[in-house]
Write an enzyme that holds these catalytic residues in place. Sequence first.
Site, PDB file in Angstrom:
ATOM      1  N   TYR A   1      -8.541 -34.640 -22.078  1.00 18.92           N
ATOM      2  CA  TYR A   1      -8.781 -34.785 -20.410  1.00 18.92           C
ATOM      3  C   TYR A   1      -7.257 -34.366 -20.273  1.00 18.92           C
ATOM      4  CZ  TYR A   1     -13.224 -36.313 -20.968  1.00 18.92           C
ATOM      5  OH  TYR A   1     -14.606 -36.115 -21.084  1.00 18.92           O
TER       6      TYR A   1
ATOM      7  N   PHE B   1     -17.210 -47.553 -18.291  1.00 18.91           N
ATOM      8  CA  PHE B   1     -18.248 -46.938 -17.287  1.00 18.91           C
ATOM      9  C   PHE B   1     -18.537 -45.713 -17.717  1.00 18.91           C
ATOM     10  CE2 PHE B   1     -13.769 -46.274 -15.663  1.00 18.91           C
ATOM     11  CZ  PHE B   1     -13.797 -44.843 -15.508  1.00 18.91           C
TER      12      PHE B   1
END
Length: 426
Positions: free
Chosen positions: A135, A426
Amino acid sequence: MGNSFDGDAVETVNGIQIRAVAEDEVAAWDRALALGFLRSHVESAAEYRRLQWEPGRMLGAFDEGRCIATFRSFDVELTVPGGATVQADAVTGVTVSATHRRRGLLSAMMRRDLTAARARGSAVAVLIAAEYNIYGRYGFGPATRGHGWDVDLQRSRGLRDGVPTVPGGRIDFVTMEEARKIGPELHDRWRLTQPGALARDDVWWKRNTGEVNVPGFEFKEPFVAVHRDAQGAATGLVAYRVDDTWDGSYPNCTLTVVDFFALDRATAAELWRFVFSVDWVRKVVAENIGPDDPLPLLLQDPRAATPYEDNADFTWLRVLDVEAAFNARTYGAPGRVVLDVEDRLGFAAGRWAIEVAADGTGRCTPTEDAADLALGASELGTLYLGGETLPRLAAAGLVTELRPGAAAAADLLLRTPLLAWNPDNF
């Protein structure tokens, strides 16, 4: 980079369509997600995924009608240093089938989502990175750490004398139904005191109290205890599980803390005192309670607390709106620093002046002044919540000091009294 993005648009990348997933396609998207996470054996979680579906926020890549890549995002409040919140674009459910890697699918989905998030007013984007090296190319940098402790109760000899108490306070077990009623309001109060914390929605509480089950993630009901002060107000919560292990005829159980938050240090100490008193327990594992939590210092023997084996980077952050993000937080010392930011996606690119007043409030504006420090978008994300120091990044060659002493001086501005921490995946 502030232009809006049509959520219904279809983009073709190397012959593969990327588009929003319709509600009646959630089951197919869920199956692709399971395959991408190497969980082909897991039953369909489509019912749970439909609770998460929002128009335009669940993306898929389709090859001849088959979903072969997944991506989802949702808006969430992120607490920043000083107690304010900013809107964050939370990215999750990112997979690309092993049969379709290296075709630019993730890059296309990420650009699409970040562009739409910036247009919606999100100051930052956040995610939990399963792999470290993916990322950074999209401007995300590690911004919080997950940190926990293993505590040997016999060696620790419990809490030391003088640890704060709450006169008149009490601790009671609550049912899962009661936890769903008490927990959200209590957590909302706590998260505003903790930089890096994220709001929990109703689905989070339903999943973590067993009202909603997710195939492949077996729910085992925890013990949940709530601390109340002398006036009866809830001030803290701990959830834990205990394994049933015996060494012959001697109990040798491990208690694992899965959720812990307190509005003040005295409440936290009372909850730890309670946890350490549970019968049959010989070891307490606090999987993730924050990198600067004082737990070891509460013990009679701090050496009895050893770092949890999974301590690592946790929340990754990328700045989408530099002015909105840096104007929202507070700072550690007055001063001024000019940052020259390189961002190949464009959102944070430019030269930015951060000016901090004596009261800790700051103002971030574009400038043409000479820069003090040069860095990339990933490093900007790492620095935003104060989870890393500028001198350390400079020493690693991740930030370039353009003016001698600028890294140390700017570090004083960005310093926070409480390290950023997010307990929630999450």
